[in-house]
Design a protein around this motif. Structure first.
Motif, PDB file in Angstrom:
ATOM      1  N   ALA A 180     -23.322  56.561  41.915  1.00 26.20           N
ATOM      2  CA  ALA A 180     -23.935  57.217  43.066  1.00 26.20           C
ATOM      3  C   ALA A 180     -22.879  57.888  43.925  1.00 26.20           C
ATOM      4  O   ALA A 180     -23.131  58.941  44.528  1.00 26.20           O
ATOM      5  N   LEU A 181     -21.697  57.304  43.983  1.00 27.95           N
ATOM      6  CA  LEU A 181     -20.614  57.894  44.772  1.00 27.95           C
ATOM      7  C   LEU A 181     -20.238  59.268  44.236  1.00 27.95           C
ATOM      8  O   LEU A 181     -19.929  60.181  45.011  1.00 27.95           O
ATOM      9  N   MET A 182     -20.267  59.431  42.922  1.00 29.38           N
ATOM     10  CA  MET A 182     -19.937  60.720  42.324  1.00 29.38           C
ATOM     11  C   MET A 182     -20.932  61.795  42.750  1.00 29.38           C
ATOM     12  O   MET A 182     -20.555  62.924  43.078  1.00 29.38           O
ATOM     13  N   MET A 242     -20.325  62.621  46.600  1.00 32.10           N
ATOM     14  CA  MET A 242     -19.134  63.444  46.811  1.00 32.10           C
ATOM     15  C   MET A 242     -19.293  64.823  46.180  1.00 32.10           C
ATOM     16  O   MET A 242     -18.752  65.816  46.678  1.00 32.10           O
ATOM     17  N   GLY A 243     -20.031  64.874  45.069  1.00 33.00           N
ATOM     18  CA  GLY A 243     -20.134  66.130  44.341  1.00 33.00           C
ATOM     19  C   GLY A 243     -20.995  67.177  45.017  1.00 33.00           C
ATOM     20  O   GLY A 243     -20.799  68.374  44.791  1.00 33.00           O
ATOM     21  N   PHE A 244     -21.940  66.743  45.866  1.00 31.32           N
ATOM     22  CA  PHE A 244     -22.863  67.712  46.464  1.00 31.32           C
ATOM     23  C   PHE A 244     -22.155  68.795  47.268  1.00 31.32           C
ATOM     24  O   PHE A 244     -22.370  69.985  47.022  1.00 31.32           O
ATOM     25  N   PRO A 245     -21.294  68.454  48.244  1.00 24.19           N
ATOM     26  CA  PRO A 245     -20.626  69.540  48.988  1.00 24.19           C
ATOM     27  C   PRO A 245     -19.580  70.280  48.163  1.00 24.19           C
ATOM     28  O   PRO A 245     -19.331  71.463  48.402  1.00 24.19           O
ATOM     29  N   LEU A 246     -18.980  69.622  47.174  1.00 27.90           N
ATOM     30  CA  LEU A 246     -17.939  70.274  46.377  1.00 27.90           C
ATOM     31  C   LEU A 246     -18.507  71.245  45.361  1.00 27.90           C
ATOM     32  O   LEU A 246     -17.880  72.249  45.020  1.00 27.90           O
ATOM     33  N   ILE A 299     -14.910  69.745  37.625  1.00 29.54           N
ATOM     34  CA  ILE A 299     -15.114  69.158  38.945  1.00 29.54           C
ATOM     35  C   ILE A 299     -15.730  67.764  38.836  1.00 29.54           C
ATOM     36  O   ILE A 299     -15.318  66.821  39.528  1.00 29.54           O
ATOM     37  N   PHE A 300     -16.673  67.560  37.906  1.00 32.46           N
ATOM     38  CA  PHE A 300     -17.308  66.253  37.800  1.00 32.46           C
ATOM     39  C   PHE A 300     -16.433  65.241  37.078  1.00 32.46           C
ATOM     40  O   PHE A 300     -16.601  64.034  37.274  1.00 32.46           O
ATOM     41  N   THR A 301     -15.501  65.702  36.261  1.00 31.88           N
ATOM     42  CA  THR A 301     -14.539  64.769  35.673  1.00 31.88           C
ATOM     43  C   THR A 301     -13.657  64.172  36.765  1.00 31.88           C
ATOM     44  O   THR A 301     -13.381  62.961  36.773  1.00 31.88           O
ATOM     45  N   MET A 302     -13.203  65.027  37.672  1.00 32.56           N
ATOM     46  CA  MET A 302     -12.385  64.534  38.776  1.00 32.56           C
ATOM     47  C   MET A 302     -13.183  63.579  39.662  1.00 32.56           C
ATOM     48  O   MET A 302     -12.682  62.520  40.077  1.00 32.56           O
ATOM     49  N   LEU A 303     -14.442  63.918  39.926  1.00 31.99           N
ATOM     50  CA  LEU A 303     -15.277  63.046  40.755  1.00 31.99           C
ATOM     51  C   LEU A 303     -15.574  61.727  40.048  1.00 31.99           C
ATOM     52  O   LEU A 303     -15.608  60.668  40.678  1.00 31.99           O
ATOM     53  N   ALA A 304     -15.786  61.783  38.725  1.00 29.44           N
ATOM     54  CA  ALA A 304     -16.035  60.551  37.968  1.00 29.44           C
ATOM     55  C   ALA A 304     -14.810  59.650  37.975  1.00 29.44           C
ATOM     56  O   ALA A 304     -14.928  58.420  38.007  1.00 29.44           O
ATOM     57  N   ALA A 305     -13.616  60.251  37.947  1.00 32.38           N
ATOM     58  CA  ALA A 305     -12.390  59.457  38.003  1.00 32.38           C
ATOM     59  C   ALA A 305     -12.281  58.723  39.333  1.00 32.38           C
ATOM     60  O   ALA A 305     -11.846  57.561  39.383  1.00 32.38           O
ATOM     61  N   ILE A 306     -12.669  59.380  40.422  1.00 34.33           N
ATOM     62  CA  ILE A 306     -12.642  58.728  41.738  1.00 34.33           C
ATOM     63  C   ILE A 306     -13.698  57.634  41.818  1.00 34.33           C
ATOM     64  O   ILE A 306     -13.437  56.529  42.297  1.00 34.33           O
ATOM     65  N   LEU A 310     -26.594  71.532  36.320  1.00 32.13           N
ATOM     66  CA  LEU A 310     -25.985  70.592  37.265  1.00 32.13           C
ATOM     67  C   LEU A 310     -26.327  69.158  36.910  1.00 32.13           C
ATOM     68  O   LEU A 310     -25.446  68.294  36.813  1.00 32.13           O
ATOM     69  N   PHE A 311     -27.617  68.884  36.687  1.00 31.62           N
ATOM     70  CA  PHE A 311     -28.026  67.508  36.410  1.00 31.62           C
ATOM     71  C   PHE A 311     -27.596  67.060  35.013  1.00 31.62           C
ATOM     72  O   PHE A 311     -27.306  65.876  34.804  1.00 31.62           O
ATOM     73  N   VAL A 312     -27.549  67.981  34.068  1.00 26.87           N
ATOM     74  CA  VAL A 312     -27.048  67.640  32.739  1.00 26.87           C
ATOM     75  C   VAL A 312     -25.578  67.248  32.821  1.00 26.87           C
ATOM     76  O   VAL A 312     -25.131  66.276  32.194  1.00 26.87           O
ATOM     77  N   CYS A 313     -24.808  67.992  33.616  1.00 27.47           N
ATOM     78  CA  CYS A 313     -23.381  67.695  33.757  1.00 27.47           C
ATOM     79  C   CYS A 313     -23.170  66.332  34.412  1.00 27.47           C
ATOM     80  O   CYS A 313     -22.293  65.568  33.992  1.00 27.47           O
TER      81      CYS A 313
END
Length: 220
Positions: A159-161, A164-168, A143-150, A61-64
């Protein structure tokens, strides 16, 4: 159609070239993997099967987060505007998904090798676990690519990524933990095909959302 695909391939090559030029960032992530697993080894030596499995996916998770976040955050506003004038937004996001998937697959193998070297190898079905690791790396990268785009559209806020990523990411991690548990037991647990189908369905949903939402995000 050929032009559409060739432009995507060109964008992927561009990211690979940039990654190679910025080798310090790439090897920094590799060092992060080794250091994290080494600290775990110093603290608990050879963990039990369930703990080994849980720790591996936490490391993943943290590596991603570290590997995928920089794919968008390293793009300046001017460069994004330049790409906006050259290619369609869907081509850009597809290229990012492919590039981050390639990067995360490599990092997943690195994480697995480090964990097996430093934390022992309690895996009963290694080929099965490697397959799950690659599938999990692919899912996390999507999932993290989509979050990084946002996050890239919100003042480049990494930090926003994470927020948002925690519940997703919880459904993905719970599924991956349940699926990979069978690799530590001689008998496969029931319900595995359904869990694989659910994970694949979530991946398809993430890709579909990225293709639909990213063009609107990029207009901003």
């Amino acid at each position: 159609m050929k032009t559409y695909i060739s432009q995507i391939i060109t964008l992927v090559k561009k990211d690979l070239v940039l990654e190679w030029r910025q080798k310090h960032a790439f090897f920094g992530i590799v060092l992060y993997i080794f250091a994290t697993v080494f600290v775990i080894n110093l603290m608990i030596m050879k963990p039990e099967d369930k703990i080994w499995n849980a720790l591996f996916w936490i490391v993943q998770l943290f590596v991603c987060v570290n590997a995928v976040a920089k794919s968008f955050l390293q793009e300046s506003r001017g460069r994004l505007l330049y790409f906006y004038s050259l290619v369609h937004p869907r081509q850009f996001i597809i290229a990012k998904l492919i590039y981050n998937a390639i990067l995360m697959l490599f990092m997943s193998i690195m994480s697995l090798v480090c964990c097996m070297m430093l934390l022992g190898n309690p895996i009963v079905s290694p080929y099965y676990f490697v397959g799950v690791v690659l599938l999990g790396g692919l899912s996390l990268s999507l999932i993290f690519t989509m979050l990084a785009a946002i996050a890239a559209q919100a003042s480049q806020n990494a930090a926003l990524m994470a927020i948002m990523g925690f519940p997703l990411i919880m459904p993905f991690l719970m599924l991956l933990g349940s699926i990979s548990r069978s690799a530590f037991e001689p008998v496969l647990q029931p319900g595995l095909p359904m869990m694989f189908m659910l994970l694949a369905g979530l991946d398809v949903l993430v890709v579909a959302l990225a293709l639909i939402l990213f063009p609107y995000l990029w207009k901003e």
